[in-house]
Write an enzyme that holds these catalytic residues in place. Structure first.
Site, PDB file in Angstrom:
ATOM      1  N   PHE A 147      21.821  37.512 -28.994  1.00  0.00           N
ATOM      2  CA  PHE A 147      22.389  38.267 -30.116  1.00  0.00           C
ATOM      3  C   PHE A 147      23.789  37.755 -30.378  1.00  0.00           C
ATOM      4  CE2 PHE A 147      24.765  41.429 -32.384  1.00  0.00           C
ATOM      5  CZ  PHE A 147      23.892  41.735 -33.410  1.00  0.00           C
ATOM      6  N   ASP A 232      29.962  33.344 -25.786  1.00  0.00           N
ATOM      7  CA  ASP A 232      30.129  34.543 -26.618  1.00  0.00           C
ATOM      8  C   ASP A 232      30.448  35.731 -25.708  1.00  0.00           C
ATOM      9  OD1 ASP A 232      29.903  36.815 -28.180  1.00  0.00           O
ATOM     10  OD2 ASP A 232      28.110  36.135 -29.262  1.00  0.00           O
ATOM     11  N   LYS A 261      35.021  42.896 -30.877  1.00  0.00           N
ATOM     12  CA  LYS A 261      34.852  44.258 -30.361  1.00  0.00           C
ATOM     13  C   LYS A 261      36.116  44.829 -29.722  1.00  0.00           C
ATOM     14  CE  LYS A 261      29.905  44.559 -30.548  1.00  0.00           C
ATOM     15  NZ  LYS A 261      28.939  43.499 -30.363  1.00  0.00           N
TER      16      LYS A 261
HETATM   17  C1  LIG Z   1      28.329  42.661 -31.392  1.00  0.00           C
HETATM   18  C2  LIG Z   1      28.104  41.244 -31.046  1.00  0.00           C
HETATM   19  C3  LIG Z   1      28.257  40.225 -32.004  1.00  0.00           C
HETATM   20  C4  LIG Z   1      28.527  40.508 -33.458  1.00  0.00           C
HETATM   21  O1  LIG Z   1      29.704  41.213 -33.679  1.00  0.00           O
HETATM   22  P1  LIG Z   1      29.914  41.991 -35.083  1.00  0.00           P
HETATM   23  O2  LIG Z   1      31.318  42.468 -35.026  1.00  0.00           O
HETATM   24  O3  LIG Z   1      28.914  43.108 -35.109  1.00  0.00           O
HETATM   25  O4  LIG Z   1      29.671  40.999 -36.164  1.00  0.00           O
HETATM   26  C5  LIG Z   1      28.103  38.911 -31.593  1.00  0.00           C
HETATM   27  N1  LIG Z   1      27.810  38.611 -30.314  1.00  0.00           N
HETATM   28  C6  LIG Z   1      27.647  39.561 -29.373  1.00  0.00           C
HETATM   29  C7  LIG Z   1      27.336  39.153 -27.967  1.00  0.00           C
HETATM   30  C8  LIG Z   1      27.767  40.908 -29.700  1.00  0.00           C
HETATM   31  O5  LIG Z   1      27.553  41.847 -28.790  1.00  0.00           O
END
Ligand SMILES: *Cc1c(COP(=O)(O)O)cnc(C)c1O
Length: 407
Positions: A147, A232, A261
C-alpha cells in the site's frame, strides 16, 4: 429523552455524510467532535480510546498542545507563501529533519501518496541521469499486497483488485514480486531496474512483518545491482514500531526514505522524502513541485511534531508498551484468534476464518469504548497514539480480551 435526541444527532450527521458525500469509505458510525491525547468524544458524549490513531498520523496524540500552538501561531503570522518565495520556517524544518534522519536533503509534499510519487520520480531521474538506463525504460520493483497510496500510478502497481478496478489504464514501469521474498526481488532485477520500493512492515496489508533479514538482503541486492532502495515509512515511521524508523530494526540505510502521516502529528497534511545529494541533487528548478508543499504552517507544525516526539520520549514508550501489549494480547485465549503479531505499538490480531470477519469485533469494541478498525477483513489493528500510558493500555486490552472471548 435527551439520549434519544443525542442519538438522533449521530444519525443525522451520518445521514448527511451518506446523502451528500461519495461513498469511498465504510466508517464505523461514531461521529467524533472532540479529541485529546488517546481519547475521542462523539456527538452524544460517549468517550472512546482511539486504537487507530488515524492510521498512525496521530502518534503524538490528538491535538497535542504544542503542535496546536505552532499551528495557531504560524497561521496568524503567515500561512502560505508558495515556493515562488521563501519562508522563515522551511530552512529550519529542512535542517532539523536532516539532523534527525542523517540524510542530506529534504523534498516536502503534502500527502503520503504525493511523497511516494516524488520518490518514484527521483528514482527514475536517477536511473536515466546517473545509472544510464535508456530513456523510458526504467523499472521499479514493488511487492505484493503493498500500500503506497491512491494515485493512478500507485494503484496501478497494487495487487488489490478493488484498488484498481475501473481506474486503468495504468502507468508502466513496475514489476511486482512477493512480499518478504528477497530472492524473487533479486531475480526481478535487470539492467534497467531503477529501484526497489518497499514497506518495512506492511500496515494496510494487516501488519505483515517480513522474515528477518529481508531488508538487509534488499540492501545488498541494491548495492550489488546498482539500484536505489526506497523505503516507505509513511505508516511505520516516526516511532510506530518502537524505533524512529522501522528500517533501523535491520540496521540498514535506505537510499531514500518516504514519510508522512505523523510528520505533522495529525494537525496538517505534511509529507516528505529525504535522500542524499546523489539523488536529490538531480532535481532542477521546475522539475517538480506543489503549491502547498513546504508552506510555513506545514513546516512549523512538522518541526514541533518532530520535537515533541523526541522530547517526550514517545518512541521509547512505543517500544516498551508495544512489547507489553503484544505479550498480553498473545496470552488471550480465544477461539477466534489465529495470530497476534506486531512491533512497537503496532499490533495486528489476525482472526481465524471461522470468526466471521473483524468488523463485528470492531463494532463490539466500539460499544465498550475502544475504537479499532478492521484491516482487510480478518485483521484487527491495534495502534493507539504513542503517548498512551500503561493504565490506558490495560483498559483497552481488557476490553479487547472481552470482545475476543465473548459470545
Ligand atoms: C497512508 C499510507 C500512504 C498514503 O498516504 P496518504 O497521505 O493517504 O496519501 C502511503 N504509504 C503507506 C505505507 C501508508 O500507510
Amino acid at each position: 429523552m435527551e439520549r434519544a435526541a443525542e442519538l438522533s444527532k449521530t444519525a443525522a450527521l451520518v445521514a448527511l455524510e451518506d446523502s451528500f458525500g461519495a461513498h469511498n469509505y465504510h466508517p464505523l458510525d461514531v461521529v467524533i467532535e472532540r479529541a485529546e491525547g488517546v481519547w475521542v468524544w462523539d456527538v452524544d458524549g460517549s468517550k472512546y480510546l482511539d486504537c487507530l490513531a488515524a492510521y498512525s498520523a496521530v502518534n503524538q496524540g490528538h491535538c497535542h498542545p504544542a503542535i496546536v500552538q505552532a499551528l495557531v501561531d504560524q497561521s496568524r503570522r503567515v500561512a502560505l507563501t508558495s515556493r515562488a518565495f521563501r519562508n522563515d520556517q522551511l530552512g529550519p524544518f529542512y535542517q532539523e529533519l536532516t539532523q534527525l534522519t542523517g540524510y542530506e536533503r529534504v523534498l516536502p509534499m503534502n500527502t503520503g501518496a504525493e511523497a511516494v510519487e516524488t520518490a518514484i520520480k527521483a528514482a527514475r531521474k536517477w536511473a536515466y541521469k546517473v545509472k544510464g538506463v535508456p530513456d523510458g525504460e526504467a523499472e521499479i520493483i514493488v511487492f505484493s499486497d503493498n500500500f503506497h497510496g491512491r494515485t493512478t500510478t500507485i494503484v496501478g502497481f497494487s495487487t488489490d483488485d478493488q484498488y484498481k478496478d475501473g481506474f486503468g489504464p495504468f502507468t508502466p514501469g513496475f514489476r511486482i514480486v512477493p512480499y518478504g521474498d528477497a530472492a524473487a526481488a533479486e531475480q526481478a532485477v535487470t539492467p534497467t531496474t531503477a529501484a526497489i520500493l518497499v514497506e518495512p512492515i506492511q500496515g494496510e496489508a494487516g501488519i505483515v512483518i517480513p522474515p528477518d533479514g529481508f531488508l538487509r538482503r534488499l540492501r545488498q541486492i541494491c548495492d550489488a545491482e546498482n539500484c536505489l532502495l526506497l523505503v516507505d515509512e509513511i505508516q511505520s515511521g516516526l516511532g510506530r514500531t518502537g524505533k524512529m524508523w522501522a528500517y533501523e530494526h535491520e540496521e540498514i540505510r535506505p537510499d531514500l526514505v518516504i514519510m508522512g502521516k505523523a510528520l505533522s502529528g495529525g494537525l496538517y497534511p505534511v509529507s516528505a522524502i529525504v535522500a542524499d545529494d546523489q539523488v536529490m541533487g538531480l532535481f532542477q528548478p521546475g522539475d517538480h513541485g506543489s503549491t502547498y508543499g513546504g508552506n510555513p504552517v506545514a513546516a512549523a507544525v512538522a518541526r514541533t511534531a518532530l520535537r515533541v516526539l523526541v522530547e517526550e520520549r514517545m518512541v521509547e514508550n512505543s517500544a516498551r508498551l508495544g512489547a507489553y501489549a503484544i505479550e498480553r494480547l498473545q496470552a488471550i485465549d480465544s477461539p477466534y484468534v489465529a495470530e497476534v503479531r506486531g512491533r512497537g505499538l503496532w499490533v495486528g490480531i489476525e482472526l481465524d476464518r471461522s470468526a466471521g470477519g473483524a468488523r463485528r469485533f470492531c463494532e463490539a469494541l466500539r460499544e465498550m469504548g475502544v475504537l479499532c478498525k478492521e484491516t482487510h477483513d480478518h485483521v484487527i489493528r491495534v495502534a493507539p497514539p504513542l503517548v498512551i500510558t500503561r493504565d490506558e493500555l490495560d483498559w483497552a486490552i481488557e476490553r479487547i480480551e472481552r470482545a475476543l472471548t465473548g459470545p
